[in-house]
Motif scaffolding. Structure first.
Motif, PDB file in Angstrom:
ATOM      1  N   TRP A   1     -16.556   4.264  -6.063  1.00 39.92           N
ATOM      2  CA  TRP A   1     -16.638   3.488  -3.865  1.00 39.92           C
ATOM      3  C   TRP A   1     -16.537   2.256  -4.343  1.00 39.92           C
ATOM      4  O   TRP A   1     -16.263   2.549  -2.637  1.00 39.92           O
ATOM      5  CB  TRP A   1     -17.898   4.246  -3.897  1.00 39.92           C
ATOM      6  N   TRP A   2     -17.122   1.151  -5.031  1.00 35.03           N
ATOM      7  CA  TRP A   2     -16.796   0.737  -4.354  1.00 35.03           C
ATOM      8  C   TRP A   2     -15.545  -0.221  -4.563  1.00 35.03           C
ATOM      9  O   TRP A   2     -15.029  -1.653  -4.044  1.00 35.03           O
ATOM     10  CB  TRP A   2     -17.886  -0.793  -5.227  1.00 35.03           C
ATOM     11  N   TYR A   3     -14.849  -0.222  -5.430  1.00 30.05           N
ATOM     12  CA  TYR A   3     -13.671  -0.073  -6.033  1.00 30.05           C
ATOM     13  C   TYR A   3     -12.587  -0.428  -4.166  1.00 30.05           C
ATOM     14  O   TYR A   3     -11.947  -1.566  -4.400  1.00 30.05           O
ATOM     15  CB  TYR A   3     -12.760  -0.101  -6.925  1.00 30.05           C
ATOM     16  N   PRO A   4     -12.468   0.830  -4.031  1.00 30.37           N
ATOM     17  CA  PRO A   4     -11.644   0.224  -2.887  1.00 30.37           C
ATOM     18  C   PRO A   4     -11.624  -0.488  -1.395  1.00 30.37           C
ATOM     19  O   PRO A   4     -11.260  -1.444  -0.662  1.00 30.37           O
ATOM     20  CB  PRO A   4     -11.494   1.572  -1.533  1.00 30.37           C
TER      21      PRO A   4
ATOM     22  N   TYR B   1       1.049  -1.139  -0.136  1.00 27.49           N
ATOM     23  CA  TYR B   1       0.302   0.344  -0.451  1.00 27.49           C
ATOM     24  C   TYR B   1       0.702   0.790   0.163  1.00 27.49           C
ATOM     25  O   TYR B   1       0.565   1.967  -0.543  1.00 27.49           O
ATOM     26  CB  TYR B   1      -0.506  -0.253   1.152  1.00 27.49           C
ATOM     27  N   LEU B   2       2.220   1.013   0.155  1.00 25.09           N
ATOM     28  CA  LEU B   2       2.824   2.211   1.028  1.00 25.09           C
ATOM     29  C   LEU B   2       3.368   2.895  -0.489  1.00 25.09           C
ATOM     30  O   LEU B   2       3.854   3.695  -0.633  1.00 25.09           O
ATOM     31  CB  LEU B   2       3.857   1.823   1.535  1.00 25.09           C
TER      32      LEU B   2
ATOM     33  N   MET C   1      -3.279  -2.370  -5.297  1.00 27.92           N
ATOM     34  CA  MET C   1      -5.021  -2.305  -5.236  1.00 27.92           C
ATOM     35  C   MET C   1      -5.130  -1.249  -4.695  1.00 27.92           C
ATOM     36  O   MET C   1      -5.772  -0.660  -5.115  1.00 27.92           O
ATOM     37  CB  MET C   1      -4.971  -3.405  -5.524  1.00 27.92           C
ATOM     38  N   LEU C   2      -5.147  -1.403  -3.435  1.00 27.17           N
ATOM     39  CA  LEU C   2      -6.013  -0.182  -2.229  1.00 27.17           C
ATOM     40  C   LEU C   2      -4.724   1.651  -2.527  1.00 27.17           C
ATOM     41  O   LEU C   2      -5.594   2.693  -2.263  1.00 27.17           O
ATOM     42  CB  LEU C   2      -5.547  -0.716  -0.804  1.00 27.17           C
TER      43      LEU C   2
END
Lengths: 305, 316
Positions: free
Chosen positions: A271-274, A242-243, A257-258
């Motif tokens: 909005w659903w993707y995260p 994530y970083l 992905m996040l």
């Protein structure tokens, strides 16, 4: 009459035999029965089997190539063409989640195998021999544990450049301390037990006592710590990716992905993707924790069925 | 008591020493040498050699370690490789207040939410409430807190516009305490979630232990109200072991600050560390790592000493 009489005489010893078999039921069978009684652990195990299977069969299950970009379809909502929608580069989210599971589980299982190996070795030596060697090894463990894990992981990743191999190496080299403490405790408790003394009196080599006599008795806690460890590594890998210091794009991982979800376009328009990669991390780690807790109870002879 | 405190403090020193050795060892593993990052690649070989001599890079590793350790004890962490000429200690001191505010506020939030939940869970043991609290804390352990942060930013900040998406204050506006608090709420809450689950379970078991004691039964038999017994007689003793948890929470708080500060662009030590990691600014990386690990050792030390002071049953 004679028939039923014969049946009786035949059946009686059979019944006794059955009872004896029950008494001699292997310890693994008892544990399995205890484990199966724990509903959360069983649900966790079923979910894990599904996730592991879908990671293995990702190339056949994935509806699309996870890195195929169809820019016209970017940020498509979940629907017929893309079951879980498409990301900001028009890549199929479901396929990326499936391939991401491969990365998470691969890093989790291999690095935990490594850290369990190192931790068991060091813990066994420290606990079996005791004395100065034990004191030195355990102070070293104390020092390594003092580093907040993310700091140590990030430092090592910057030194060796982030890649799949680096991540596995870093998690293995860093994650063994807990296992070492645990195994040391088991060895300390077992080394003065009668069967070890008996083995020593018979002149059996130390290495053989460690591996064939004591280690099998310490397997329960080791398996539990491995199970919980995989969940921990998956969380750590997700945080690093994530970083931007873990698995590098275009290889999909739940963490990166996040990272790509942290984009105003996605936050406003999709909005659903995260939610999806985070949910996958959550249920995977939760399942590992449930299974680990179930195993702990199953291995604990103090907890009755 | 005093001998215990002295002995316990002395035990921390070998640990701190090992921490510096491990950190220095990691720095030695870094590829290339510092001159490669600092110098003009066109530099002449003689000049490079002169620089190496001046910075002591030709010395034996042990000499280098002792010099590094000596400087560090005096608060000299060297200079940043990227922001040349700026002492690392200055960079860290500038960021320290932001991290401290974040950590203090979020630990208060964590305590204010977790301890009551743990107490409720313990007093209503095996009820639906207890099971729900336990299940939610299981969820909390398995949820990556950066994801909670991301989702909260998306719904609360981007969609609803209730909170700013990051930073410590609105740019270009004069200082106002409300603006600061407004910026602090989300990051502090998300950082608090990292430890809430563990803290809830811990205070539950601590409280269960206390409620089983004879004096609680005596108090109940004497006709005190249930609330009085739980909060006045029970909680006071139930809180004792929780003190040690503060020390144990420190590593995950310091570690969590790295990721929370990155999500919320909160200019603290954690963000400084991530920036330094991306730029391969090794002096900054090493300084932050050594400070973080030392804080953990000191945190454990303080927790142990506090525990000994608060609980008179402990013998030394």
């Amino acid at each position: 009459m004679t028939l039923s009489g014969r049946n009786l005489t035949v059946n009686e010893p059979l019944l006794i035999e059955e009872k004896q078999e029950f008494a001699h039921e292997s310890i693994w069978k008892v544990m399995l029965r205890k484990f199966l009684k724990n509903k959360l652990a069983v649900i966790g195990a079923i979910i894990l089997v599904i996730i592991i299977a879908s990671a293995i069969f990702a190339p056949w299950l994935a509806p699309q190539d996870p890195s195929k970009q169809v820019l016209l379809d970017k940020l498509s909502p979940p629907g017929e063409k893309y079951i879980l929608g498409a990301d900001n580069l028009g890549r199929d989210v479901l396929s990326r989640l499936l391939y991401g599971a491969r990365v998470s589980l691969l890093v989790g299982f291999t690095s935990v195998a490594g850290s369990i190996f190192i931790g068991t070795m060091i813990g066994a030596i420290a606990g079996y021999y005791g004395g100065k060697l034990d004191a030195i090894l355990m102070r070293f463990v104390d020092a390594v544990i003092s580093f907040p894990s993310l700091f140590l992981l990030i430092t090592l990743v910057t030194i060796f450049d982030p890649s799949l191999m680096t991540l596995i190496f870093v998690f293995a080299v860093f994650g063994w301390t807990g296992t070492a403490r645990l195994v040391r405790g088991e060895f300390l408790a077992l080394r003065s037990s009668e069967f070890v003394l008996a083995a020593r009196t018979l002149g059996i080599k130390n290495s053989r006592i460690i591996f064939s006599h004591i280690l099998p008795n310490a397997m329960g806690p080791i398996i539990v710590s491995a199970t919980l460890g995989v969940g921990g590594v998956i969380l750590g890998e997700a945080a690093l990716s994530y970083l931007g210091l873990g698995i590098q794009p275009p290889i999909p991982s739940w963490g990166n992905m996040l990272q790509s979800a942290q984009n105003p376009q996605i936050m406003l328009g999709a909005w659903w993707y995260p939610l999806l990669p985070g949910f996958m991390i959550l249920i995977t780690v939760l399942s590992f924790n449930f299974v680990g807790d179930g195993l702990r109870d199953a291995f604990d002879p103090k907890i009755n069925e | 008591m005093t001998t215990y405190i002295i002995r316990r403090t002395l035990m921390a020193f070998p640990l701190l020493f090992l921490i510096t050795i491990i950190s220095f060892g990691m720095m030695q593993m870094a590829p290339g040498d510092p001159t490669a990052l600092m110098m003009d690649p066109m530099i002449k070989q003689e000049n490079l050699a002169a620089y190496k001599e001046a910075y002591g890079l030709n010395d034996n590793v042990i000499v280098q370690y002792v010099r590094w350790l000596g400087n560090m004890i005096q608060g000299n962490f060297g200079e940043s490789l990227i922001r040349q000429g700026v002492p690392v200690s200055e960079l860290i001191l500038a960021r320290l207040p932001n991290t401290l505010i974040l950590m203090i506020v979020s630990s208060v939030i964590a305590f204010l939410i977790s301890i009551p939940l743990g107490v409720i869970s313990a007093t209503k043991r095996n009820s639906l409430t207890d099971y729900s609290i336990t299940f939610v804390s299981f969820l909390g352990v398995a949820t990556p807190n950066f994801w909670i942060g991301l989702v909260l930013i998306m719904f609360m900040s981007v969609h609803m516009g209730w909170f700013p998406t990051g930073g410590v204050a609105t740019l270009g506006e004069p200082f106002s305490i409300w603006d600061r608090i407004h910026h602090l709420i989300l990051p502090a809450f998300v950082l608090a979630t990292a430890d809430m689950a563990g803290l809830t379970r811990y205070s539950r078991s601590s409280m269960l232990e206390v409620l089983r004691q004879d004096y609680i039964r005596t108090a109940k038999a004497n006709g005190f109200k249930n609330g009085t017994v739980i909060f006045k007689h029970g909680l006071r003793n139930g809180l004792i072991p929780i003190i040690t948890i503060i020390g144990l929470m420190l590593p995950s708080f310091i570690g969590g600050s790295v990721i929370i500060e990155s999500i919320f662009a909160w200019p603290g030590i954690g963000l400084l560390f991530v920036e330094a990691a991306f730029q391969r600014d090794y002096p900054v990386i090493m300084a932050v790592v050594v400070i973080a690990a030392s804080l953990v050792v000191i945190g454990n030390l303080i927790a142990d000493i506090l525990y000994a002071i608060v609980d008179p049953r402990i013998e030394y």
